[in-house]
Design an enzyme around this catalytic site. Structure first.
Site, mmCIF file in Angstrom:
data_model
loop_
_atom_site.group_PDB
_atom_site.id
_atom_site.type_symbol
_atom_site.label_atom_id
_atom_site.label_comp_id
_atom_site.label_asym_id
_atom_site.label_seq_id
_atom_site.Cartn_x
_atom_site.Cartn_y
_atom_site.Cartn_z
ATOM 1 C CB SER A 297 -42.903 51.663 45.304
ATOM 2 O OG SER A 297 -42.466 50.951 46.439
ATOM 3 N NE ARG A 337 -3.281 38.807 16.276
ATOM 4 C CZ ARG A 337 -3.545 37.644 15.663
ATOM 5 N NH1 ARG A 337 -4.150 36.681 16.304
ATOM 6 N NH2 ARG A 337 -3.197 37.472 14.412
#
Length: 476
Positions: A297, A337
């Site tokens: 930490s 497409r």
């Protein structure tokens, strides 16, 4: 002197995505890798054309030599992709500038952008899946060993976060194995025989068929050779499969892979969730493997954060939304497409590969070095005391109490009252139970019935069944 990122200051190297940033998936899904796959498809296609007589050997060699991705600027190509809507168009333009006129005309013959992009993405999936599957199989092996080692190690099972019944840690590990193995098999099925995409501008192979016909008339191609033969040749060249038809707007190949990747992340996340809970100081049953500099930490030196599980869980929280994007794009595909839906699919598929790849690699490390505190498991098992086996006590003792009282249901009521009084602090469980049970039941028998470690059901057999079901997978 610090190393210079070859992609430049705009590269995504995962600074805000540590779950995948340090793994091999960062390399196999990088923009450089995508560019390399695009170029590889173009080079492989010209090789196929040359073998069939539609291009010269010299042209194929020239194209292959010009397809080194290190010679291209991915950032410039990415910027230029806005001009045509996909990265292949500027890549192709850059490739042709490096080629003599003949080779430049031959490259991309009869193909369209979607052919190359989709096929390149399938290459990325196939090659990333190899590393991913290796990590999953290694994790499965580690889980198998954990399950067998702790086959009879007693621990408390929890449902809705509360103590429920006694179980074993071996069964917990075997359950992890079962989920991970199922996800691994789904991924292997989804990434076996991945298809190339090759259909030309509208998925009809019209341009390629025209080139084949003209070459046949000119005598440069055998009569029996068709456009489909060339597509099959390309698939073999790339190690992919040749589907019966182009799949421009049929995106099932992509959704199948995406769903399997999301399953992998979910299976890894399930393991991480359990470790996160069990690694809490007040529970203390499990611990992550330690490594220098890991879990610290910035403000609290005493902390040892379970960061492997934290990162895997972050992937599990992210993957469902990304999967939804893939399915949404597939469902929005239109005409011949997709207009925008196809484009939305690319980053989502890559992100799922990254999340699954990162989660698998971290889970491999987590399971290989998982620390198991058997003493703490036994302590926690005893926290609820004999009340934890009240289900067993009702089944074994209630009929005797019913017979002694001459009233059906008396035994169940009596044992429930014992549990309620003990939990409320109105007496010690053993003494309360002794007073409620006929004297014909000896003290030794009562002690045996109240031992949580003696009420794990078929946990050991379940471990054996699960491990046996996945022996082939875990053997790696």
């Amino acid at each position: 002197m610090a190393a210079v990122d070859p992609l430049g200051p705009t590269a995504d190297i995962g600074l805000l995505s540590p779950v995948w940033a340090a793994g091999t998936v960062a390399e196999t899904t990088s923009d450089r890798a995508v560019l390399g796959h695009l170029l590889e498809v173009e080079a492989a296609w010209v090789d196929v054309l040359a073998r069939r007589g539609l291009a010269s050997t010299a042209e194929a060699e020239q194209v292959r030599a010009a397809c080194d991705p290190a010679e291209y600027d991915p950032a410039a190509i990415a910027r230029a992709a806005q001009g045509g809507g996909n990265p292949l168009i500027p890549t192709l333009r850059a490739l042709r500038t490096r080629l003599p006129a003949g080779a430049a005309a031959t490259v991309h013959l009869g193909a369209t952008s979607q052919d190359v992009v989709d096929t390149a993405l399938m290459l990325m999936v196939a090659r990333t899946a190899r590393d991913l599957t290796a990590d999953l199989r290694a994790a499965a092996g580690a889980l198998s060993r954990l399950a067998l080692t702790h086959r009879t190690t007693p621990m408390v099972a929890r449902s809705l976060t509360q103590h429920s019944l006694p179980s074993t840690f071996g069964l917990r590990a075997a359950t992890w194995l079962d989920g991970l193995a199922q996800a691994t098999r789904r991924l292997e099925r989804a990434t076996t025989d991945l298809p190339i995409q090759w259909g030309g501008a509208a998925g009809t192979l019209a341009s390629l068929a025209g080139h084949v016909e003209r070459a046949r008339r000119a005598g440069g191609l055998a009569d029996e050779v068709t456009a489909f033969d060339l597509v099959e040749d390309l698939a073999a060249e790339l190690g992919l499969s040749a589907p019966p038809a182009p799949w421009n707007t049929n995106r099932m190949a992509v959704t199948g892979v995406a769903a399997a990747l999301a399953d992998v992340v979910a299976a890894c996340g399930r393991i991480a969730n359990d470790v996160l809970i069990a690694a809490r100081i007040e529970i203390g049953e499990l611990g992550e493997p330690t490594a220098p500099g890991r879990g610290g930490s910035s403000a609290m030196p005493h902390k040892q954060n379970p960061v492997l599980s934290v990162l895997v869980r972050s992937a599990a929280l992210s993957a469902p939304g990304v999967l939804a994007q893939v399915h949404t794009a597939a469902g929005a595909a239109d005409d011949d497409r997709p207009s925008g839906a196809w484009h939305a699919e690319w980053p989502a598929l890559r992100q799922l590969l990254r999340l699954a790849g990162g989660a698998a690699a971290l889970t491999r490390e987590l399971t290989a070095g998982l620390r198991v505190d058997e003493d703490r498991m036994r302590q926690n098992l005893g926290r609820t005391g004999p009340a934890l086996v009240s289900e067993r006590l009702v089944a074994e003792l209630a009929p005797m109490i019913d017979a002694a009282a001459g009233r059906p249901g008396a035994g169940r009521d009596a044992i429930h009252a014992v549990v309620d009084d003990a939990l409320a602090g109105r007496g010690e469980f053993g003494a309360l139970l002794r007073a409620a049970v006929p004297a014909s039941v000896g003290d030794d028998r009562l002690a045996e019935l109240c031992d949580p470690a003696g009420y794990t059901g078929e946990a050991a057999a379940l471990v054996d069944r699960i491990v046996a079901a996945h022996t082939d997978l875990a053997a790696d």
